[in-house]
Scaffold this motif. Sequence first.
Motif, mmCIF file in Angstrom:
data_model
loop_
_atom_site.group_PDB
_atom_site.id
_atom_site.type_symbol
_atom_site.label_atom_id
_atom_site.label_comp_id
_atom_site.label_asym_id
_atom_site.label_seq_id
_atom_site.Cartn_x
_atom_site.Cartn_y
_atom_site.Cartn_z
ATOM 1 N N GLN A 59 0.760 -1.247 -0.131
ATOM 2 C CA GLN A 59 0.001 0.087 -0.084
ATOM 3 C C GLN A 59 0.830 1.176 0.029
ATOM 4 O OE1 GLN A 59 -3.168 -0.073 3.017
ATOM 5 N NE2 GLN A 59 -3.880 -2.193 2.110
ATOM 6 N N VAL A 60 0.872 2.208 -1.131
ATOM 7 C CA VAL A 60 1.881 3.130 -1.161
ATOM 8 C C VAL A 60 0.963 4.500 -0.866
ATOM 9 C CG1 VAL A 60 2.893 4.452 -3.066
ATOM 10 C CG2 VAL A 60 2.832 2.099 -3.400
ATOM 11 N N VAL A 61 1.680 5.186 0.143
ATOM 12 C CA VAL A 61 0.882 6.158 0.806
ATOM 13 C C VAL A 61 1.826 7.532 0.495
ATOM 14 C CG1 VAL A 61 0.193 7.320 2.934
ATOM 15 C CG2 VAL A 61 -0.074 4.703 2.750
ATOM 16 N N ARG A 62 1.008 8.522 -0.116
ATOM 17 C CA ARG A 62 1.869 9.720 -0.620
ATOM 18 C C ARG A 62 0.949 10.932 -0.219
ATOM 19 N NH1 ARG A 62 1.498 8.475 -6.501
ATOM 20 N NH2 ARG A 62 -0.845 7.688 -5.709
ATOM 21 N N ASP A 63 -0.120 10.797 0.375
ATOM 22 C CA ASP A 63 -1.166 11.777 0.783
ATOM 23 C C ASP A 63 -0.733 12.482 1.983
ATOM 24 O OD1 ASP A 63 -3.527 12.799 2.232
ATOM 25 O OD2 ASP A 63 -4.613 12.439 0.509
ATOM 26 N N PRO A 64 -0.325 13.696 2.045
ATOM 27 C CA PRO A 64 0.211 14.340 3.323
ATOM 28 C C PRO A 64 -0.851 14.254 4.504
ATOM 29 C CG PRO A 64 0.471 15.868 1.422
ATOM 30 C CD PRO A 64 -0.396 14.753 0.878
ATOM 31 N N ALA A 65 -2.091 14.119 4.495
ATOM 32 C CA ALA A 65 -2.952 13.727 5.461
ATOM 33 C C ALA A 65 -2.778 12.508 5.914
ATOM 34 C CB ALA A 65 -4.424 14.446 5.152
ATOM 35 N N VAL A 66 -2.895 11.418 5.121
ATOM 36 C CA VAL A 66 -2.646 10.085 5.440
ATOM 37 C C VAL A 66 -1.341 10.064 6.170
ATOM 38 C CG1 VAL A 66 -2.789 7.578 4.885
ATOM 39 C CG2 VAL A 66 -4.075 9.332 3.803
ATOM 40 N N LEU A 67 -0.338 10.476 5.625
ATOM 41 C CA LEU A 67 1.202 10.284 6.055
ATOM 42 C C LEU A 67 1.043 10.930 7.527
ATOM 43 C CD1 LEU A 67 3.144 11.044 3.051
ATOM 44 C CD2 LEU A 67 3.048 9.083 4.039
ATOM 45 N N GLN A 68 0.570 11.926 7.818
ATOM 46 C CA GLN A 68 0.430 12.590 9.060
ATOM 47 C C GLN A 68 -0.164 11.855 9.992
ATOM 48 O OE1 GLN A 68 1.865 15.183 10.270
ATOM 49 N NE2 GLN A 68 1.286 14.947 12.252
ATOM 50 N N ARG A 69 -1.164 11.054 9.647
ATOM 51 C CA ARG A 69 -1.806 10.003 10.557
ATOM 52 C C ARG A 69 -0.687 8.769 10.756
ATOM 53 N NH1 ARG A 69 -7.638 8.404 8.718
ATOM 54 N NH2 ARG A 69 -7.718 7.608 10.729
ATOM 55 N N LEU A 70 -0.266 8.520 9.816
ATOM 56 C CA LEU A 70 0.792 7.298 10.007
ATOM 57 C C LEU A 70 1.801 7.669 10.779
ATOM 58 C CD1 LEU A 70 0.972 5.433 6.481
ATOM 59 C CD2 LEU A 70 0.117 4.693 8.364
ATOM 60 N N HIS A 71 2.211 8.761 10.802
ATOM 61 C CA HIS A 71 3.335 9.381 11.838
ATOM 62 C C HIS A 71 2.945 9.123 13.450
ATOM 63 C CE1 HIS A 71 5.680 12.514 14.191
ATOM 64 N NE2 HIS A 71 6.561 11.838 13.688
ATOM 65 N N ARG A 72 1.958 9.300 13.677
ATOM 66 C CA ARG A 72 1.234 8.793 15.039
ATOM 67 C C ARG A 72 1.183 7.388 15.255
ATOM 68 N NH1 ARG A 72 -2.193 13.276 13.745
ATOM 69 N NH2 ARG A 72 -3.875 11.935 13.109
ATOM 70 N N VAL A 73 0.908 6.897 14.166
ATOM 71 C CA VAL A 73 0.626 5.064 14.212
ATOM 72 C C VAL A 73 2.131 4.508 14.448
ATOM 73 C CG1 VAL A 73 0.516 3.004 12.650
ATOM 74 C CG2 VAL A 73 -1.338 5.042 12.927
ATOM 75 N N CYS A 74 3.141 5.290 13.802
ATOM 76 C CA CYS A 74 4.607 4.692 14.067
ATOM 77 C C CYS A 74 5.256 5.483 15.237
ATOM 78 C CB CYS A 74 5.447 5.176 12.926
ATOM 79 S SG CYS A 74 4.906 4.439 11.316
ATOM 80 N N LEU A 75 4.546 5.807 16.141
ATOM 81 C CA LEU A 75 4.950 6.186 17.591
ATOM 82 C C LEU A 75 5.802 7.459 17.379
ATOM 83 C CD1 LEU A 75 5.901 2.670 18.824
ATOM 84 C CD2 LEU A 75 3.986 3.668 18.752
ATOM 85 N N GLY A 76 5.725 8.370 16.476
ATOM 86 C CA GLY A 76 6.264 9.483 16.439
ATOM 87 C C GLY A 76 7.773 9.345 15.884
ATOM 88 N N GLN A 77 8.077 8.187 15.319
ATOM 89 C CA GLN A 77 9.405 8.065 14.509
ATOM 90 C C GLN A 77 9.810 9.003 13.660
ATOM 91 O OE1 GLN A 77 10.717 3.927 13.761
ATOM 92 N NE2 GLN A 77 8.669 3.539 14.218
ATOM 93 N N SER A 78 11.127 9.640 13.661
ATOM 94 C CA SER A 78 11.580 10.633 12.556
ATOM 95 C C SER A 78 11.294 10.218 11.353
ATOM 96 C CB SER A 78 12.871 10.956 13.151
ATOM 97 O OG SER A 78 12.805 11.794 14.512
ATOM 98 N N ALA A 79 11.647 8.857 11.091
ATOM 99 C CA ALA A 79 11.700 8.350 9.696
ATOM 100 C C ALA A 79 10.345 8.126 9.335
ATOM 101 C CB ALA A 79 12.172 7.110 9.895
ATOM 102 N N ALA A 80 9.039 8.234 10.166
ATOM 103 C CA ALA A 80 7.840 8.203 9.579
ATOM 104 C C ALA A 80 7.386 9.631 9.113
ATOM 105 C CB ALA A 80 7.065 7.640 10.911
#
Length: 241
Positions: A59-80
């Motif tokens: 699943q390819v995620v490029r949408d900035p809004a979805v990426l922002q939500r994934l950042h929280r899913v990834c526990l706030g990692q810088s790489a996310a």
Amino acid sequence: MNAPAPRTGHAEGFRELVNSRRAVRRFTAEVVPDDVIRQCLELAMLAPSSCNLQPWSFQVVRDPAVLQRLHRVCLGQSAAKAPLIITVLARTGTWDQACRDVLRFWPAPSVPEAIERFYTNTAPFQYNQGWMGWRGFFKRQWVRLAGLGRAVMRTPNSQEQMRLWAVKSTALAAQNLMLAFQSHGYSTCPMEGFDEKRLKRVLPIPRDANAIMLLAVGMPGERAVYNPRLRFPLEQSVSWH
């Protein structure tokens, strides 16, 4: 069909590519072009898989809004915070469709009889665990008996073994994917630190899918690699027979 002749002279280039790959923790905002993403995914799907059933999906995620939500899913990692995240999924429930697809997409005018027999009989017997795993239970008993006198295929004969089966093949594709992006000049970071339950609230993860990693992709930013490379000595992990 004969196998292609082995190509020579690529060892140094491959060594350089593998040595250059590091897990990058900080990325710039530069967008990864769609054609590069597609080319890398095509190379990922050239990875080998058990019985060629290819139990992966991405699943390819490029949408900035979805990426922002994934950042929280990834526990706030810088790489996310990367401009591209690819969710790598190992699928345990696609084997039956894959058996049909092998025959449907066979790259020759006719399917050899042995191939058709394998994907209509042998492979379904091997991978079908039945409702609540009842087939797997009876196959485990059969394996114990049949294996007394000869070598037999002992797995997968449970839902947990199916998960392992899918993850092994999908991990091979994930490594192809990382090296493919590296060859195009983009860095990656395979992230296993994420909340899988919350991931399912952000992305439409199929019921049979196991998210084995979220792959961050992009151009490396400042202080992108945190530490020098560390690997244990070869002798610690290898035995020769």
